[in-house]
Scaffold this active site. Sequence first.
Site, PDB file in Angstrom:
ATOM      1  N   GLY A 156      20.174 -21.393  30.779  1.00  0.00           N
ATOM      2  CA  GLY A 156      19.482 -22.470  30.550  1.00  0.00           C
ATOM      3  C   GLY A 156      18.003 -21.739  30.888  1.00  0.00           C
ATOM      4  O   GLY A 156      17.704 -20.683  31.305  1.00  0.00           O
ATOM      5  N   GLY A 158      13.414 -23.356  31.926  1.00  0.00           N
ATOM      6  CA  GLY A 158      12.595 -24.486  32.009  1.00  0.00           C
ATOM      7  C   GLY A 158      12.666 -25.285  33.358  1.00  0.00           C
ATOM      8  O   GLY A 158      12.241 -26.385  33.592  1.00  0.00           O
ATOM      9  N   SER A 159      13.666 -24.653  34.196  1.00  0.00           N
ATOM     10  CA  SER A 159      14.062 -25.242  35.492  1.00  0.00           C
ATOM     11  C   SER A 159      14.897 -26.615  35.120  1.00  0.00           C
ATOM     12  O   SER A 159      15.209 -27.402  35.914  1.00  0.00           O
ATOM     13  CB  SER A 159      12.880 -25.675  36.051  1.00  0.00           C
ATOM     14  OG  SER A 159      12.202 -24.612  36.664  1.00  0.00           O
ATOM     15  N   ARG A 281      11.448 -12.198  27.431  1.00  0.00           N
ATOM     16  CA  ARG A 281      10.588 -12.714  26.412  1.00  0.00           C
ATOM     17  C   ARG A 281       9.376 -13.052  27.181  1.00  0.00           C
ATOM     18  O   ARG A 281       9.151 -12.919  28.594  1.00  0.00           O
ATOM     19  CB  ARG A 281      10.914 -14.273  26.021  1.00  0.00           C
ATOM     20  CG  ARG A 281      11.519 -15.250  27.434  1.00  0.00           C
ATOM     21  CD  ARG A 281      11.715 -16.472  26.954  1.00  0.00           C
ATOM     22  NE  ARG A 281      12.036 -17.367  28.077  1.00  0.00           N
ATOM     23  CZ  ARG A 281      11.270 -17.773  29.023  1.00  0.00           C
ATOM     24  NH1 ARG A 281      10.012 -17.247  29.030  1.00  0.00           N
ATOM     25  NH2 ARG A 281      12.043 -18.535  29.924  1.00  0.00           N
TER      26      ARG A 281
END
Length: 427
Positions: A156, A158-159, A281
């Site tokens: 996952g 974005g925190s 990225r």
Amino acid sequence: MAKRALILLEGSTSNGPLYVQAAKRLGLHPIILSADPAQYDYLTSEGIEAVRVDTGNFDALVRECSRLRATYDIAGITVDLDESVYATVGRLCRHFDLPGPNPVSIEQCCDKFTQRQLLAEAGIPVPAYHLAANAAEVESAAAEIGLPVVLKPAVGGGSIGVRLCRSVDELAEHTTYLLGGDHMWQSSPRILVEEFAQGPYYSADTMGNEVIAIGAADFGPPPHFVVRESIFPAPLTDEEYERIADVSLSCLQALGLGWGPTNIELRWTMGGPVVIEVNPRLPGWTTPRLIQLAYGVDLVTEHIKLVIGEEWDLRRRHSQTAAARFLVPDCDGTLDWIDGGSQAAAIPGVAEVKLHVEPKTLIVRKGDFRDCIGHVIAASPSLARTEAILHPAVNSINWSIAPLPELGEQEQSAARHLPRTGPRGAK
């Protein structure tokens, strides 16, 4: 002669427009392949060609790219931010004999547990960690590591789903949240239980095997990790810079990431730099813009040059201090109004003001990057001057949020999963 096209898998509201605009400047025709192109509102305003295709289906992507090749000269295939499809990008590049990342390295890096293993085996400092699949394993791992610990999904960004647990009760509460059906898993539920590395936060951005910039960031109050400010360059001594740069380059070697952009997150602990996460990225949010303002290096354009096989130029053209402040509400509710953006933008030294929400937007804080409702960016020759510019600019933006009525448990769960227009990114 066929028009040269750049294929972008999926997109984001933070980096997507930057890639589209840079592609156009390079004389390329950008085409977005997405499972749901309608989620990217900038495509219409930019007049960008978009194709609906299942980006999780490799064979479907091969067929679509093959169809496009009948009309266009496909110069390159990439992704602007979404690392969940980046390994697929690597496979597509290999299939069509185009420059691209190693898909195996990307897949290993995107699994945070595998990433930790590879870094630890290479002798790179990382927090103590364990993988857990159920509540009993989480409790056992936390007991062995010692509170406080950080719980995060093994896959996952974005925190999302990341929390600092300082007590047994907080540990149990967040474990229940992750495993009880509220968290939207990208894969089978696997929780990384991690030692909380305490110290200032830094991020190193690389391209190929070169460290381009090192920034610093501050977060809001725990237990969440919501960024409130980001600064480039980080206020470091030469020795501190070199240590972070050396560790970052070691990460690239350990993970096989010597191609393209990488974002490496670290904490400077009592023992020195400790690697928190390696993202294969470019970072999202404001980072590409801050690096361009600080150094004159356009990482998006240079990444596209790499993707299409052209020579890149990563030389610094100037030296400034660029910083962003993020606007984060302190309560949930319905946004009545938000204003002051034009006043902030008019202050000398302010480079960018963006508000991601409009009146009547439902605000339900999630404790991750989605809580940000806007940002202000400033740049100047010094950190002190940049901070002095940001302070009145941020203070000129105000908003009012009407409290939500009392919601039932089912309504609260539904509200937590509501999407909201804002920057897609990853901590």
